[in-house]
Design a protein around this motif. Structure first.
Motif, short mmCIF file in Angstrom:
data_model
loop_
_atom_site.label_atom_id
_atom_site.label_comp_id
_atom_site.label_asym_id
_atom_site.label_seq_id
_atom_site.Cartn_x
_atom_site.Cartn_y
_atom_site.Cartn_z
N ASP A 32 17.02 -63.60 -21.06
CA ASP A 32 16.37 -62.29 -21.06
C ASP A 32 15.99 -61.87 -19.64
O ASP A 32 16.07 -60.69 -19.29
N ILE A 33 15.57 -62.85 -18.83
CA ILE A 33 15.22 -62.54 -17.45
C ILE A 33 16.45 -62.07 -16.68
O ILE A 33 16.41 -61.09 -15.92
N ILE A 34 17.58 -62.76 -16.89
CA ILE A 34 18.83 -62.36 -16.23
C ILE A 34 19.25 -60.96 -16.67
O ILE A 34 19.64 -60.12 -15.85
N ASP A 35 19.16 -60.71 -17.99
CA ASP A 35 19.51 -59.38 -18.50
C ASP A 35 18.60 -58.31 -17.89
O ASP A 35 19.05 -57.20 -17.58
N ASN A 36 17.33 -58.65 -17.75
CA ASN A 36 16.38 -57.68 -17.22
C ASN A 36 16.68 -57.36 -15.76
O ASN A 36 16.60 -56.19 -15.33
N VAL A 37 17.04 -58.38 -14.99
CA VAL A 37 17.39 -58.16 -13.58
C VAL A 37 18.61 -57.25 -13.49
O VAL A 37 18.65 -56.30 -12.70
N ASN A 38 19.61 -57.54 -14.31
CA ASN A 38 20.82 -56.72 -14.31
C ASN A 38 20.52 -55.30 -14.76
O ASN A 38 21.05 -54.32 -14.20
N PHE A 39 19.66 -55.16 -15.75
CA PHE A 39 19.29 -53.83 -16.25
C PHE A 39 18.63 -53.01 -15.15
O PHE A 39 18.95 -51.84 -14.95
N ARG A 40 17.72 -53.63 -14.43
CA ARG A 40 17.01 -52.91 -13.36
C ARG A 40 17.95 -52.52 -12.23
O ARG A 40 17.83 -51.44 -11.65
N GLN A 41 18.90 -53.41 -11.91
CA GLN A 41 19.87 -53.09 -10.87
C GLN A 41 20.69 -51.86 -11.26
O GLN A 41 20.89 -50.95 -10.45
N GLN A 42 21.16 -51.84 -12.49
CA GLN A 42 21.98 -50.72 -12.92
C GLN A 42 21.15 -49.45 -13.11
O GLN A 42 21.67 -48.34 -12.94
N ALA A 43 19.89 -49.61 -13.46
CA ALA A 43 19.02 -48.42 -13.55
C ALA A 43 18.84 -47.78 -12.18
O ALA A 43 18.79 -46.55 -12.06
N ARG A 44 18.76 -48.62 -11.14
CA ARG A 44 18.65 -48.06 -9.79
C ARG A 44 19.93 -47.33 -9.39
O ARG A 44 19.88 -46.27 -8.75
N ILE A 45 21.08 -47.89 -9.78
CA ILE A 45 22.35 -47.21 -9.51
C ILE A 45 22.40 -45.89 -10.26
O ILE A 45 22.83 -44.86 -9.72
N ALA A 46 21.96 -45.90 -11.52
CA ALA A 46 21.95 -44.68 -12.32
C ALA A 46 21.02 -43.63 -11.70
O ALA A 46 21.34 -42.43 -11.70
N TYR A 47 19.90 -44.08 -11.18
CA TYR A 47 18.95 -43.17 -10.53
C TYR A 47 19.63 -42.43 -9.37
O TYR A 47 19.53 -41.20 -9.25
N ILE A 48 20.35 -43.18 -8.54
CA ILE A 48 21.05 -42.56 -7.41
C ILE A 48 22.17 -41.65 -7.91
O ILE A 48 22.39 -40.55 -7.37
N VAL A 85 17.92 -29.30 -14.03
CA VAL A 85 16.74 -29.86 -14.70
C VAL A 85 17.10 -31.16 -15.43
O VAL A 85 16.38 -32.16 -15.33
N THR A 86 18.21 -31.15 -16.18
CA THR A 86 18.58 -32.36 -16.93
C THR A 86 18.98 -33.50 -15.99
O THR A 86 18.70 -34.67 -16.27
N SER A 87 19.63 -33.18 -14.88
CA SER A 87 19.99 -34.21 -13.91
C SER A 87 18.73 -34.84 -13.31
O SER A 87 18.63 -36.06 -13.17
N LEU A 88 17.78 -33.99 -12.96
CA LEU A 88 16.53 -34.49 -12.39
C LEU A 88 15.75 -35.30 -13.42
O LEU A 88 15.17 -36.34 -13.10
N LEU A 89 15.76 -34.85 -14.67
CA LEU A 89 15.08 -35.59 -15.73
C LEU A 89 15.72 -36.97 -15.92
O LEU A 89 15.01 -37.98 -16.06
N ASN A 90 17.04 -37.02 -15.91
CA ASN A 90 17.73 -38.31 -16.02
C ASN A 90 17.37 -39.23 -14.86
O ASN A 90 17.19 -40.44 -15.05
N ALA A 91 17.29 -38.67 -13.67
CA ALA A 91 16.94 -39.48 -12.50
C ALA A 91 15.53 -40.06 -12.64
O ALA A 91 15.29 -41.23 -12.33
#
Length: 267
Positions: free
Chosen positions: A55-71, A99-105
């Motif tokens: 779960d810790i590994i999954d969480n690290v990967n999730f956060r990494q991809q969330a940062r990519i999605a944010y950008i 607005v939707t792009s900013l909301l997603n970010a």
């Protein structure tokens, strides 16, 4: 009748006893074989501690991809002036995309900051916001040009993480977003954006009159960003998985070095 496999506590106790026996008599072949078998053969049922580490590994990967999605979602804002440049004149559509792009970010950034439990509000919110974004683009540029590719890339990103729920629900929601304009057109609620004139396919936008080659250039940029973003997501996941496999194999290798190889007996 087959014996019940030992639970983690029994395996732990057996390893400790075998380890003590091997420490008292390092030449003991039976103790060495028992230690080696217990240490190198994984249990049938995954111990809770291992599940927690996964779960810790999954969480690290999730956060990494969330940062990519944010950008990536912030980069969508670059397309707002591009839309005006290609001929989109209805500011309602342009504003909705911004607005939707900013909301997603914002939602992606929020998910990237959560270290353990993922907020259901953020998870479902970013799915719904993506469906809305894809639906708007499907209306602006017809349901079959921009929306399907973006929906495919989005479902790939979401499907990598079980926190987003069932794959069929995600697929259905994003497909509905991509085809919502077409469904509305078939039902007669919306004006047609796809038609034919003397056998030629004609695509029209209700958001304005697009200009060529401006639209072609903008679509080329969109394609480049889409392909690169999906590739970056997949490569990040592959790297995380490889790092996890490397760590597991290193641990197994160390364990094999700890267990002495029994010397062959001579008759």
């Amino acid at each position: 009748m087959a014996s019940k496999p030992p639970d983690p506590a029994q395996r732990r106790a057996a390893m400790q006893h075998a380890g003590r026996a091997l420490a008292l008599d390092p030449s003991s072949t039976e103790a060495a074989e028992l230690v080696g078998r217990i240490m190198l053969e994984p249990p049938r049922d995954t111990p809770p501690e291992v599940e927690a580490e996964l779960d810790i590994i999954d969480n690290v990967n999730f956060r990494q991809q969330a940062r990519i999605a944010y950008i990536a979602f912030l980069s969508y804002l670059v397309f707002v002036p591009l839309m005006l440049w290609v001929g989109i004149s209805d500011l309602r559509y342009v504003t909705a995309i911004g607005v939707t792009s900013l909301l997603n970010a914002v939602l992606a950034y929020g998910l990237s900051r959560q270290r353990v439990a993922k907020s259901r509000v953020l998870l479902y919110g970013i799915v719904a916001s993506n469906v809305l974004l894809i639906a708007i683009l499907g209306r602006m540029f017809t349901p079959f040009v921009v929306a399907p590719g973006l929906a495919t890339a989005t479902v790939i990103a979401f499907a990598m993480h079980r926190q987003f729920g069932k794959l069929w629900v995600l697929s259905a929601a994003l497909t509905l977003g991509a085809l919502s304009s077409w469904i509305g057109e078939v039902m007669g609620i919306l004006n047609r954006t796809v038609s034919t004139v003397e056998g030629a396919l004609v695509l029209s936008s209700p958001a304005g009159t697009v200009r060529i080659p401006n639209l072609e250039i903008a679509h080329a940029v969109y394609t480049l960003v889409l392909v690169f973003t999906v590739g970056l997501l997949v490569r990040t996941l592959a790297k995380t998985q490889r790092d996890a496999r490397r760590a597991a194999h290193l641990h197994a290798w160390h364990l094999r070095q700890l267990v002495p190889t029994p010397s062959p007996t001579t008759g």
